[in-house]
Every structure is written in structure tokens, then in C-alpha cells.
Design a protein around this motif. Sequence first.
Motif, short mmCIF file in Angstrom:
data_model
loop_
_atom_site.label_atom_id
_atom_site.label_comp_id
_atom_site.label_asym_id
_atom_site.label_seq_id
_atom_site.Cartn_x
_atom_site.Cartn_y
_atom_site.Cartn_z
N SER A 143 21.47 52.00 -32.82
CA SER A 143 21.17 53.24 -32.11
C SER A 143 20.90 54.37 -33.11
N HIS A 144 21.69 54.44 -34.14
CA HIS A 144 21.53 55.50 -35.14
C HIS A 144 20.24 55.31 -35.95
N ARG A 193 15.55 61.67 -25.18
CA ARG A 193 15.85 60.69 -24.14
C ARG A 193 14.84 60.88 -23.02
N PRO A 242 23.33 58.94 -30.99
CA PRO A 242 22.25 59.67 -30.32
C PRO A 242 21.86 59.08 -28.96
N HIS A 243 22.08 57.81 -28.76
CA HIS A 243 21.71 57.16 -27.50
C HIS A 243 22.88 56.30 -27.02
N SER A 262 17.04 56.09 -33.85
CA SER A 262 16.97 57.38 -33.16
C SER A 262 15.78 58.22 -33.61
N PRO A 297 13.45 60.49 -30.48
CA PRO A 297 14.47 61.54 -30.53
C PRO A 297 14.83 62.11 -29.16
#
Length: 175
Positions: free
Chosen positions: A54-55, A64, A19-20, A58, A62
Motif C-alpha cells: 500500500s505504501h 482515493r 495511505p490506502h 501510493s 494518490p
Amino acid sequence: MDSPRTDTDTRSRFERWLPHPWLTLMLVVLWMLLLNSFSVGGLLMGVLLGVVISHLTSQFWPERPPIKSYRKAVVYLGLVAWDVVVANLQVARLILFRRADALNVRWVVLPLELRSPEAISVLAGTITMTPGTVSCDLAADGRSLLVHCLDAPDAEDAVRAMKDRYEARLKEIFP
């Protein structure tokens, strides 16, 4: 019997697992720097940690944070790095060559034009990372920041310097 899928997650498979991606990359780089040597095993462990952290985190952020100009963000990072070096030398000079009672220690209130929580966090972090200043408190309404200055002969000049040098640039980076 299978029920119809009601999942409204519109992210791609890549975005769900990573996600990031910038956070993951930064964590991998920091891991390698902490190891202070390169090995394939160390790199794989860094990638694993980066993906998992990161997961797992997240759900806490949520979205960015939107950035208007990555070029200006990189320039800002360079400016902050330079200011940290210069401020370290200034603080060392103050500590070594000035008596404590001759310092103009003061608290200043920095009124904020920034409204983005990410931008305010970056500003507070920048002020704290720069030796000689510490951001101590954010007003409940998010409109001012309390800053402690090691040597600020004029409070208005200190506020003006922080607003011109940092806040004005952050307004160009964050919406």
C-alpha cells in the motif's frame, strides 16, 4: 544549519504510513485466503505485505476514488457475484448443448456515459469477469468500450442490458 521545512504534505502521520487502508485490509485478507490456514505468523506477514505494498504503490494513485454510496457498491458486488454464477451456467449450457456455428458471436460497441476512470475500469472488469463477454478496448476518447459477446442474437439488446444492469448502477456509485 537546518532549513525551514517546505513540505506541503497535509496528510496525518497515519495517512502517510497507511495511505490506502482498504487496500491494505484487502491484501491481508487475500494473503490469508492464499495461505488456506490461519496462523499468527501468516497474519503478521499479511499485515506487513499489505502495509508495504500500500505504501509503495501510493504514489501511483494518490487520490482515493470518490464513492457516492458504499451501500450501493456492496449491492453491486453482490449483483456481479450472482451474475458470474449465472453466466457460468449459461456458458456451460451453450458449450455443451449448442453447436459452435449456431452461436451468435459478435462484437458490440458500448457507448459510455461514465467519465470517471475508476468507474470505467470497474465496468470493463465486470464485463470481463462475467463469462460470455470480454471487454477488449476502450476508445481513445474514453466514450465507448469494445465488447466481445459469445452469444448475442441482437447487438442492441446486448448493449442495453450492459448499460441497464451495470453502467446505470455504477453511475450511482461513482461521481
